[in-house]
Design a protein around this motif. Structure first.
Motif, PDB file in Angstrom:
ATOM      1  N   ALA A  68       0.843  -1.188   0.000  1.00 27.82           N
ATOM      2  CA  ALA A  68       0.000   0.000   0.000  1.00 27.82           C
ATOM      3  C   ALA A  68       0.880   1.240   0.000  1.00 27.82           C
ATOM      4  N   VAL A  69       0.342   2.316  -0.544  1.00 26.59           N
ATOM      5  CA  VAL A  69       1.046   3.603  -0.520  1.00 26.59           C
ATOM      6  C   VAL A  69       0.221   4.631   0.248  1.00 26.59           C
ATOM      7  N   GLN A  70       0.909   5.599   0.804  1.00 21.65           N
ATOM      8  CA  GLN A  70       0.237   6.705   1.496  1.00 21.65           C
ATOM      9  C   GLN A  70      -0.280   7.735   0.485  1.00 21.65           C
ATOM     10  N   ARG A  71       0.435   7.825  -0.615  1.00 23.19           N
ATOM     11  CA  ARG A  71       0.038   8.680  -1.748  1.00 23.19           C
ATOM     12  C   ARG A  71       0.924   8.253  -2.924  1.00 23.19           C
ATOM     13  N   ALA A  72       0.547   8.659  -4.123  1.00 24.21           N
ATOM     14  CA  ALA A  72       1.315   8.197  -5.287  1.00 24.21           C
ATOM     15  C   ALA A  72       1.495   9.299  -6.310  1.00 24.21           C
ATOM     16  N   LYS A  73       2.589   9.207  -7.031  1.00 24.23           N
ATOM     17  CA  LYS A  73       2.827  10.053  -8.208  1.00 24.23           C
ATOM     18  C   LYS A  73       3.084   9.130  -9.397  1.00 24.23           C
ATOM     19  N   LEU A  74       2.173   9.230 -10.347  1.00 27.49           N
ATOM     20  CA  LEU A  74       2.272   8.373 -11.529  1.00 27.49           C
ATOM     21  C   LEU A  74       2.359   9.238 -12.777  1.00 27.49           C
ATOM     22  N   ALA A  75       2.542   8.591 -13.913  1.00 31.59           N
ATOM     23  CA  ALA A  75       2.554   9.323 -15.178  1.00 31.59           C
ATOM     24  C   ALA A  75       1.891   8.512 -16.275  1.00 31.59           C
ATOM     25  N   TYR A  76       1.398   9.258 -17.235  1.00 26.44           N
ATOM     26  CA  TYR A  76       0.837   8.701 -18.472  1.00 26.44           C
ATOM     27  C   TYR A  76       1.668   9.270 -19.614  1.00 26.44           C
ATOM     28  N   TYR A  77       2.072   8.410 -20.526  1.00 28.29           N
ATOM     29  CA  TYR A  77       2.885   8.885 -21.633  1.00 28.29           C
ATOM     30  C   TYR A  77       1.998   9.328 -22.784  1.00 28.29           C
ATOM     31  N   ASP A  78       2.111  10.592 -23.149  1.00 32.48           N
ATOM     32  CA  ASP A  78       1.375  11.128 -24.295  1.00 32.48           C
ATOM     33  C   ASP A  78       2.135  10.723 -25.560  1.00 32.48           C
ATOM     34  N   GLN A  79       1.589   9.755 -26.273  1.00 30.52           N
ATOM     35  CA  GLN A  79       2.300   9.154 -27.413  1.00 30.52           C
ATOM     36  C   GLN A  79       2.463  10.119 -28.579  1.00 30.52           C
ATOM     37  N   LYS A  80       1.552  11.085 -28.657  1.00 31.79           N
ATOM     38  CA  LYS A  80       1.616  12.057 -29.758  1.00 31.79           C
ATOM     39  C   LYS A  80       2.627  13.166 -29.446  1.00 31.79           C
TER      40      LYS A  80
END
Lengths: 155, 155, 155
Positions: B54-66
């Motif tokens: 489990a995490v207390q909070r998270a930082k994620l990313a999405y790759y914009d392919q364009k």
């Protein structure tokens, strides 16, 4: 003991790892077909597939357990492959891939399902293990409508 | 054969498992940085990372392919790590971690993305395999804007 | 170096793979209890569990990090098991299963959480690795309210 009430037949065998195939798949390639191609090329009769990356679009399915049929659906947007897990075993004498994926969109929302041909890779890094031990050959299972491994009770 | 139409280049090599590192990470620790630290400490040049917790909070990313760039987003709530899958390979001469996670909130809704530094562990149990075989070194790929493994065609 | 600010204690040991147990579980069986049963039958003191398939219904939990307790919730519909990842270690002298799952519904929406007894298998294919090396025994951790592995600092 809860087990006696809730556990029915479990069919398990013991295996060793033969080798692990690692690499990646080019942009624009069909994800499902790539794994099948690798399985055929390396003649993997039993294996496990894991991976991550991104797809340009995806075709997944949900199995309708009552109607006993797969319902396909398309996700026509670029998404991250946040989990891909599957196995390779024999079906009709050839290596056959059964894989499920979890994908996430630009807002981070997660979708998932049974991976079908029709999912186009943007980038995908794969790790595929090959196992040695008793063969697992898929055959039709009347109770589920699926092609499952044999019901030779080991456990 | 569908493959001939849909499968482009696939780059695969064969590896063996050297050792498996198992353990856990303390509450309050940065998840991504922890894995990097383990990779450096054990000098893992090629590996696979899996985990749950489990995490207390998270930082994620999405790759914009364009646009060919990562868009970060924060999930500022405690969530379960319901899947974590990644790999370790060499980038600029050092072990580099590429990992994706699926997280779930108190209602069970799943979110996912590319794991960034900035995700704080509540509890996390990791299994990291180290592989032996040909080196995989990341280099810039113009077609995707990503740092990918080499395109030496094996398959 | 970001690590010095963000990485606290990491507890890791090195293991080798002993064997890999592969197979499937019959329709109508309790998913969590099946894995426990396999762990007991094969006397797996340390292992990793992965799988895919489908459930007829599921019982999952989310851990409330502030209240330090699990909140259960039921998903009373057939869903795909799009990811299952867990481990086996010792708790109170017996093999104990800790597993998280990601499930997806007929629209492909993904849900996830901590797997509890009460999830009924439709079809499930499992791969369970057994590891050899230092024992990992769960004990109560005051900071999180969870039963975690020991804090013997290796890394």
């Amino acid at each position: 003991m809860r087990e006696t009430q809730t556990v029915k037949n479990i069919y398990m065998n013991s295996y060793s790892t033969k080798r692990t195939i690692i690499g990646h798949v080019e942009r624009g390639t069909d994800l499902y077909d790539s794994i099948t191609r690798i399985a055929h090329q390396y003649n993997i009769k039993l294996g496990r597939v894991t991976g991550l990356g991104a797809v340009q679009r995806a075709k997944l399915a949900y199995y309708d357990q009552k109607e006993m049929k797969y319902n396909d659906f398309d996700l026509n947007e670029p998404m991250e492959i946040v989990s891909m897990y599957g196995n390779i075993s024999l079906k009709n004498g050839k290596p056959f891939v059964h894989a499920h994926v979890v994908l996430s969109d630009k807002k981070g929302n997660a979708r998932g399902g049974h991976l079908l041909p029709g999912s186009s890779v943007f980038a995908c890094e794969l790790t595929i293990e090959e196992f040695e031990g008793p063969e697992l050959i898929r055959g039709f299972d009347e109770r589920t409508g699926l092609t499952l491994w044999p019901k030779e009770k080991i456990l």
